[in-house]
Write an enzyme that holds these catalytic residues in place. Sequence first.
Site, PDB file in Angstrom:
ATOM      1  N   CYS A 113       1.470   1.480  12.046  1.00 44.51           N
ATOM      2  CA  CYS A 113       2.124   1.989  10.860  1.00 44.51           C
ATOM      3  C   CYS A 113       3.198   2.810  11.291  1.00 44.51           C
ATOM      4  O   CYS A 113       4.093   2.469  11.582  1.00 44.51           O
ATOM      5  CB  CYS A 113       0.928   2.539   9.904  1.00 44.51           C
ATOM      6  N   GLU A 118      -7.064  -1.353  12.786  1.00 42.20           N
ATOM      7  CA  GLU A 118      -8.465  -1.027  13.039  1.00 42.20           C
ATOM      8  C   GLU A 118      -9.376  -1.123  11.922  1.00 42.20           C
ATOM      9  O   GLU A 118     -10.607  -0.898  12.228  1.00 42.20           O
ATOM     10  CB  GLU A 118      -8.032   0.697  13.515  1.00 42.20           C
ATOM     11  N   HIS A 137      -2.903  -1.520   9.043  1.00 44.21           N
ATOM     12  CA  HIS A 137      -3.820  -0.784  10.008  1.00 44.21           C
ATOM     13  C   HIS A 137      -4.867  -1.664  10.532  1.00 44.21           C
ATOM     14  O   HIS A 137      -5.880  -1.973   9.969  1.00 44.21           O
ATOM     15  CB  HIS A 137      -4.486   0.346   9.420  1.00 44.21           C
TER      16      HIS A 137
HETATM   17  N1  GLN Z   1       4.439   7.805   6.732  1.00 44.97           N
HETATM   18  C1  GLN Z   1       4.600   6.352   6.816  1.00 44.97           C
HETATM   19  C2  GLN Z   1       4.802   5.873   5.382  1.00 44.97           C
HETATM   20  O1  GLN Z   1       4.237   6.200   4.693  1.00 44.97           O
HETATM   21  C3  GLN Z   1       3.663   5.815   7.813  1.00 44.97           C
HETATM   22  C4  GLN Z   1       2.217   5.888   7.065  1.00 44.97           C
HETATM   23  C5  GLN Z   1       1.043   5.474   8.033  1.00 44.97           C
HETATM   24  O2  GLN Z   1       1.180   5.570   9.226  1.00 44.97           O
HETATM   25  N2  GLN Z   1      -0.146   5.451   7.532  1.00 44.97           N
HETATM   26  O3  GLN Z   1       5.148   4.796   5.366  1.00 44.97           O
END
Ligand code: GLN
Length: 591
Positions: free
Chosen positions: A397, A526, A524
């Site tokens: 992310c 995970e 994600h």
């Molecule tokens: N801050 C980033 C976004 O909003 C990444 C978010 C995250 O890593 N969950 O896109």
Amino acid sequence: MKYVLVTGGVVSGLGKGVTASSIGLLLQACGLRVTSIKIDPYLNTDAGTMSPFEHGEVFVLDDGGEVDLDLGNYERFLDSTLTRDNNITTGKIYQSVIDKERKGDYLGRTVQVVPHVTDAIQEWIERVANVPVDGKEGPPDVCVIELGGTIGDIESMPFIEALGQFSYKVGPGNFCLVHVSLVPVLSVVGEQKTKPTQHSVRGLRSLGLTPNILACRSTKALEENVKTKLSQFCHVPEVNIVTLYDVPNIWHVPLLLRDQKAHEAILKELNLSNAVKPDLAEWTARTKIYDTLQDPVRIAMVGKYTGLTDSYLSVLKALLHASVACHKKLVIEWVAASDLEEITAQEAPDVHKAAWDLLKGADGILVPGGFGDRGVQGKILATKYARENQVPFLGICLGMQLAVVEFARSILGFHDANSTEFEPETSSPCIIFMPEGSTTHMGGTMRLGSRRTYFQVADCKSSKLYGNAKFVDERHRHRYEVNPDMISEIEKAGLSFVGKDETGRRMEIVELPSHPYFVGAQFHPEFKSRPGKPSALFLGLIAAASGCLESVLQTGGKVNIVSKNGVANGSAMGKVHQNGNVYSNGNGLHH
Ligand code: GLN
């Protein structure tokens, strides 16, 4: 429908969540279909707004629900797919009652905690318990309900009252209460003390709930006379008292319960005579492998919160699943991202050097997700180091977004390349706000839950790790994305976007083909990793970091951890790996 309620007494952080998940797994191993509900008596409607630093990670579900991290434990242990409704909070219940009141559904009556809130709780439980979570048709057989907090907390009172009524309503034979308590040992005399448990059971009874099973946390197995005493004072048969003594890792807990015949006691309380003998052969074999791993794989976690490991719980679990699959002992090197930055070099050179030494000593580097600009520069430096030094790298992310920023800065020479999250006025906005809905409102604009990623090329590492699939569904939680207008320029310079959404406008997976393993994912992975089914991209990282990526790629990301009959594959032998209080997810702060 049968219900198992798990409550906790004496102190928080006893590992109620792990106990409840283990009970679920054990019943599942007896051939039953199991679902689970977690009750969090706090007022937040969901965990979405809660700081990971205070409360541990926000777990994300397929339906986009942002929930308590205990639901992650349930999904991992039971290999189930839960919904946001499987997490009940005071906020959600009150919201539903108030909505009803506003609609005039209470027909002019005074709306009260009893019966309106307590009824709403019972209706919610009954409705959600009947929803299948294992991909099969029809309602599950058993619902395990975990009540967060400790008996006696003011905020859990409406839930206790509702559950007391509920147990009466569903009747004996359909409801089993497992009370998790503590039996401390006084070090001077080494005596196991029953008084705290006696008090907490008394508290439970005074609130109208009667425990059927006592699960006592203690350092060692309970002595027979201690069990007898507990049985006498708590009115629980001795065969229904189990000890959750300290074990090397949480995978042992279901085995511990089975060895003490907890399933027999529960099945008897629930009048379930058709259950089979628990089959935990595969689980046992995997646990044995975990215990005996010796050969380390060192992964540097370059995060913002390195003080509370619960902040990255699912990432740690995913790394663990992949490491066990590769027969490696996972060693996490926590690197606070800001320690890598130039400013730390000036203010605290020792800290800076120590952080870089840890990073350089690692076999692989992981930059997890995050919000806010603290440590961003440090994460970029770690990414650059991984890219330039051929160190296996996984960016998740925010970690993926920063890998793109780093590439644009270093390779394309866009020195002020940035995400507009951190620098709205940058002249090279390679990461931008791309909401799926409204462009003017921040609230509700997060891209949440399961979305599909289509592989663009078959000949890339991630596609192979996902078993050469055409597409894959993974969970998201972000607002910002790679700027589609800069893709061709970035790709020409050598970074390729190998996974995109169905429109081709949202970049999902990025890879550097010239690097041994440099992968970033907007999602994600995970959240969908399981002990027996490690997540593909984590497996790639661990395999690359242990020098066995080629063979994993050749088998299409498949690793045979244990064979069908539960025999461990491979010959990792060695001594047991002790790692502290394994019941709690971390330091117990979130309980
Ligand atoms: N801050 C980033 C976004 O909003 C990444 C978010 C995250 O890593 N969950 O896109």
